[in-house]
Design a protein around this motif. Structure first.
Motif, PDB file in Angstrom:
ATOM      1  N   HIS A 194      39.619 -11.531 -16.608  1.00 32.00           N
ATOM      2  CA  HIS A 194      38.639 -11.696 -15.536  1.00 32.00           C
ATOM      3  C   HIS A 194      38.534 -13.156 -15.114  1.00 32.00           C
ATOM      4  N   TYR A 195      38.249 -13.346 -13.801  1.00 34.36           N
ATOM      5  CA  TYR A 195      38.093 -14.680 -13.238  1.00 34.36           C
ATOM      6  C   TYR A 195      36.791 -14.766 -12.444  1.00 34.36           C
ATOM      7  N   PRO A 196      36.214 -15.966 -12.327  1.00 33.33           N
ATOM      8  CA  PRO A 196      35.037 -16.126 -11.468  1.00 33.33           C
ATOM      9  C   PRO A 196      35.417 -15.885 -10.006  1.00 33.33           C
ATOM     10  N   ILE A 197      34.485 -15.328  -9.246  1.00 35.31           N
ATOM     11  CA  ILE A 197      34.698 -15.160  -7.806  1.00 35.31           C
ATOM     12  C   ILE A 197      33.889 -16.195  -7.017  1.00 35.31           C
ATOM     13  N   ALA A 198      32.796 -16.685  -7.580  1.00 28.45           N
ATOM     14  CA  ALA A 198      32.061 -17.758  -6.903  1.00 28.45           C
ATOM     15  C   ALA A 198      32.954 -18.990  -6.800  1.00 28.45           C
ATOM     16  N   ARG A 199      32.994 -19.607  -5.616  1.00 24.25           N
ATOM     17  CA  ARG A 199      33.819 -20.786  -5.333  1.00 24.25           C
ATOM     18  C   ARG A 199      35.311 -20.523  -5.574  1.00 24.25           C
ATOM     19  N   ASN A 200      35.736 -19.285  -5.395  1.00 24.94           N
ATOM     20  CA  ASN A 200      37.107 -18.937  -5.736  1.00 24.94           C
ATOM     21  C   ASN A 200      37.614 -17.832  -4.824  1.00 24.94           C
ATOM     22  N   VAL A 201      38.910 -17.661  -4.774  1.00 22.41           N
ATOM     23  CA  VAL A 201      39.528 -16.461  -4.201  1.00 22.41           C
ATOM     24  C   VAL A 201      40.517 -15.937  -5.243  1.00 22.41           C
ATOM     25  N   ILE A 202      40.594 -14.624  -5.357  1.00 25.22           N
ATOM     26  CA  ILE A 202      41.429 -14.006  -6.386  1.00 25.22           C
ATOM     27  C   ILE A 202      42.500 -13.153  -5.719  1.00 25.22           C
ATOM     28  N   PRO A 203      43.784 -13.529  -5.865  1.00 22.35           N
ATOM     29  CA  PRO A 203      44.851 -12.788  -5.184  1.00 22.35           C
ATOM     30  C   PRO A 203      45.283 -11.540  -5.956  1.00 22.35           C
ATOM     31  N   GLN A 204      44.288 -10.790  -6.408  1.00 23.31           N
ATOM     32  CA  GLN A 204      44.545  -9.523  -7.085  1.00 23.31           C
ATOM     33  C   GLN A 204      43.331  -8.621  -6.901  1.00 23.31           C
ATOM     34  N   ILE A 205      43.558  -7.409  -6.395  1.00 23.91           N
ATOM     35  CA  ILE A 205      42.527  -6.370  -6.342  1.00 23.91           C
ATOM     36  C   ILE A 205      43.130  -5.123  -6.970  1.00 23.91           C
ATOM     37  N   ASP A 206      42.497  -4.634  -8.010  1.00 17.59           N
ATOM     38  CA  ASP A 206      43.012  -3.530  -8.825  1.00 17.59           C
ATOM     39  C   ASP A 206      44.180  -4.038  -9.680  1.00 17.59           C
ATOM     40  N   LYS A 207      44.764  -3.154 -10.449  1.00 19.11           N
ATOM     41  CA  LYS A 207      45.836  -3.542 -11.363  1.00 19.11           C
ATOM     42  C   LYS A 207      47.165  -3.690 -10.628  1.00 19.11           C
ATOM     43  N   PHE A 208      48.136  -4.306 -11.295  1.00 20.53           N
ATOM     44  CA  PHE A 208      49.477  -4.434 -10.742  1.00 20.53           C
ATOM     45  C   PHE A 208      50.297  -3.183 -11.034  1.00 20.53           C
ATOM     46  N   THR A 209      51.167  -2.845 -10.087  1.00 23.25           N
ATOM     47  CA  THR A 209      52.116  -1.764 -10.292  1.00 23.25           C
ATOM     48  C   THR A 209      53.433  -2.367 -10.772  1.00 23.25           C
ATOM     49  N   ASP A 210      54.389  -1.512 -11.052  1.00 22.42           N
ATOM     50  CA  ASP A 210      55.678  -1.990 -11.563  1.00 22.42           C
ATOM     51  C   ASP A 210      56.465  -2.811 -10.546  1.00 22.42           C
ATOM     52  N   VAL A 250      55.453  -1.514   6.310  1.00 22.69           N
ATOM     53  CA  VAL A 250      54.130  -2.057   6.002  1.00 22.69           C
ATOM     54  C   VAL A 250      54.197  -2.869   4.716  1.00 22.69           C
ATOM     55  N   ALA A 251      53.601  -4.052   4.728  1.00 21.52           N
ATOM     56  CA  ALA A 251      53.466  -4.868   3.525  1.00 21.52           C
ATOM     57  C   ALA A 251      52.045  -5.420   3.485  1.00 21.52           C
ATOM     58  N   ALA A 252      51.504  -5.596   2.275  1.00 23.43           N
ATOM     59  CA  ALA A 252      50.122  -6.043   2.144  1.00 23.43           C
ATOM     60  C   ALA A 252      49.962  -7.007   0.984  1.00 23.43           C
ATOM     61  N   THR A 253      49.078  -7.992   1.174  1.00 24.47           N
ATOM     62  CA  THR A 253      48.599  -8.862   0.099  1.00 24.47           C
ATOM     63  C   THR A 253      47.080  -8.794   0.142  1.00 24.47           C
ATOM     64  N   CYS A 254      46.466  -8.312  -0.933  1.00 27.93           N
ATOM     65  CA  CYS A 254      45.023  -8.099  -0.937  1.00 27.93           C
ATOM     66  C   CYS A 254      44.332  -9.137  -1.821  1.00 27.93           C
ATOM     67  N   VAL A 255      43.322  -9.796  -1.257  1.00 29.72           N
ATOM     68  CA  VAL A 255      42.670 -10.936  -1.897  1.00 29.72           C
ATOM     69  C   VAL A 255      41.154 -10.734  -1.887  1.00 29.72           C
ATOM     70  N   ARG A 256      40.518 -11.005  -3.015  1.00 32.71           N
ATOM     71  CA  ARG A 256      39.058 -10.938  -3.097  1.00 32.71           C
ATOM     72  C   ARG A 256      38.477 -12.316  -2.808  1.00 32.71           C
ATOM     73  N   VAL A 257      37.451 -12.365  -1.948  1.00 33.33           N
ATOM     74  CA  VAL A 257      36.821 -13.623  -1.556  1.00 33.33           C
ATOM     75  C   VAL A 257      35.321 -13.560  -1.858  1.00 33.33           C
ATOM     76  N   PRO A 258      34.646 -14.719  -1.978  1.00 36.32           N
ATOM     77  CA  PRO A 258      33.225 -14.730  -2.327  1.00 36.32           C
ATOM     78  C   PRO A 258      32.309 -14.439  -1.134  1.00 36.32           C
ATOM     79  N   VAL A 259      32.492 -13.269  -0.570  1.00 37.88           N
ATOM     80  CA  VAL A 259      31.663 -12.751   0.520  1.00 37.88           C
ATOM     81  C   VAL A 259      31.036 -11.459   0.011  1.00 37.88           C
ATOM     82  N   VAL A 260      29.774 -11.221   0.313  1.00 35.53           N
ATOM     83  CA  VAL A 260      29.108 -10.028  -0.211  1.00 35.53           C
ATOM     84  C   VAL A 260      29.604  -8.773   0.484  1.00 35.53           C
ATOM     85  N   SER A 261      29.548  -8.741   1.813  1.00 35.26           N
ATOM     86  CA  SER A 261      29.965  -7.552   2.551  1.00 35.26           C
ATOM     87  C   SER A 261      30.777  -7.940   3.777  1.00 35.26           C
TER      88      SER A 261
END
Length: 345
Positions: free
Chosen positions: A196-212, A237-248
């Motif tokens: 786990h990583y902090p999301i405050a003051r951060n962006v996390i380039p992972q949402i859900d687990k990794f596939t093979d 189609v290609a995607a990179t999903c990133v979590r950011v410190p925004v509520v909604s």
């Protein structure tokens, strides 16, 4: 006289479930009877709905007897067991989890895009992933007008997509940063057995687990669901999903390639008339979509539309929507409304 329906909400106390309740009231959905279902742990607790107090019942197969519409938002494992039981008893299940989305027997529906698929249902309808919904809502009108060959998306996804606990953790981390206290991370980016990583003051380039293949499950959801909803198996189609410190409010930077040579103004014209879409694009006044203004709104907002500098058939777009509304609860209720209008309920 509008038909009055018996509605069951499974997972009403979660972030999406509470929004489903709000939408049922706001949109005046024709409810004759409503029941709230949850685990045995929550059964017996009170819940408020439209000025009345109800008692949460245990979600058992028998609880769906006489139910017309069952709205599920209690996790994939719950849907896997109880959705077929509800459908077996005559309910139409609208499932907000990922469990049935890629099942070939289950329609995966965004009403503005593939409403006709609702008629093919066999008791269960899947609500797509939040980030997929807003993207296909914006891109399908373009695809219909000009064709579509490629989609590359990078997301900026709000923490509410990970549930109430993620919202609370963002708030706690932010307060602890300001107070100079230790910042703990227990929720993001994925399940409990992950780092786990902090999301405050951060962006996390992972949402859900990794596939093979190196993509995350969230990214593969966007890739596969987009093709299924649009009936476009050959679409790249290609995607990179990133979590950011925004509520909604999820934001997306999307690059597309169309089949015809068209202008930015042609794209504008299509989106101005697209159902459920609001065009916000004026660089002279710095007008473009932002999640802080999309929160609480039903629409999918599109702006920053530019033609690619090296490819005349390439365009860049910025797409924003409230992930708990159009990305989840609202789309579920719109599915039920469309089925009612089409005499499928």
């Amino acid at each position: 006289m509008t038909k009055q329906l018996t509605v069951a909400v499974v997972g009403a106390t979660g972030a999406v479930g509470s929004k489903m309740m709000e939408q049922l009231i706001k949109r005046n959905f024709p409810i004759g009877t409503i029941k709230f279902l949850a685990s045995a742990r929550s059964a017996g607790k009170p819940i408020e709905f439209n000025g009345q107090t109800y008692t949460i019942e245990e979600a058992t197969p028998e609880a769906f007897e006489g139910v017309n519409v069952a709205l599920f938002s209690a996790g994939g494992s719950v849907s896997a067991v109880l959705a077929p039981e509800a459908a077996k008893r005559g309910a139409v299940v609208i499932d907000n989890t990922s469990h049935f989305r890629m099942d070939p027997e289950v329609p995966l529906v965004v009403p503005e895009v593939n409403r006709g698929d609702l008629a093919k249902h066999k008791g269960i309808i899947a609500n797509p992933n939040c980030s997929t919904i807003q993207m296909v809502a914006a891109l399908e009108p373009i695809r219909q007008a000009f064709g579509l060959t490629k989609v590359i998306v990078s997301t900026y996804q709000a923490v509410s997509g990970a549930g109430v606990s993620a919202i609370q953790e963002l708030k706690a981390q932010s307060e602890n940063w300001e107070a100079g206290k230790n910042v703990e991370a227990n929720i993001l980016p994925a399940a409990s057995d992950q780092r786990h990583y902090p999301i405050a003051r951060n962006v996390i380039p992972q949402i859900d687990k990794f596939t093979d293949n190196g993509f995350t499950y969230e990214e593969m959801k966007m890739i596969n669901e987009t093709k299924k909803i649009m009936h476009a198996p050959a679409l790249k189609v290609a995607a990179t999903c990133v979590r950011v410190p925004v509520v909604s409010g999820h934001s997306e930077s999307v690059y597309i390639e169309v089949e015809k040579e068209v202008s930015v103004e042609d794209i504008f014209d299509v989106l101005r008339n697209a159902p459920g879409v609001v065009l916000q694009d004026d660089i002279t006044t710095q007008t473009y979509p932002m999640p802080i203004y999309a929160e609480g709104e039903d629409a999918t907002f599109v702006g920053r539309i530019r033609q690619d500098l090296d490819n005349k058939k390439g365009f860049h777009l910025w797409i924003v929507s409230d992930n708990l509304l159009k990305g989840a609860a609202l789309n579920s209720i719109q599915i039920a409304e469309a089925m009612l209008e089409d005499n499928l309920l």
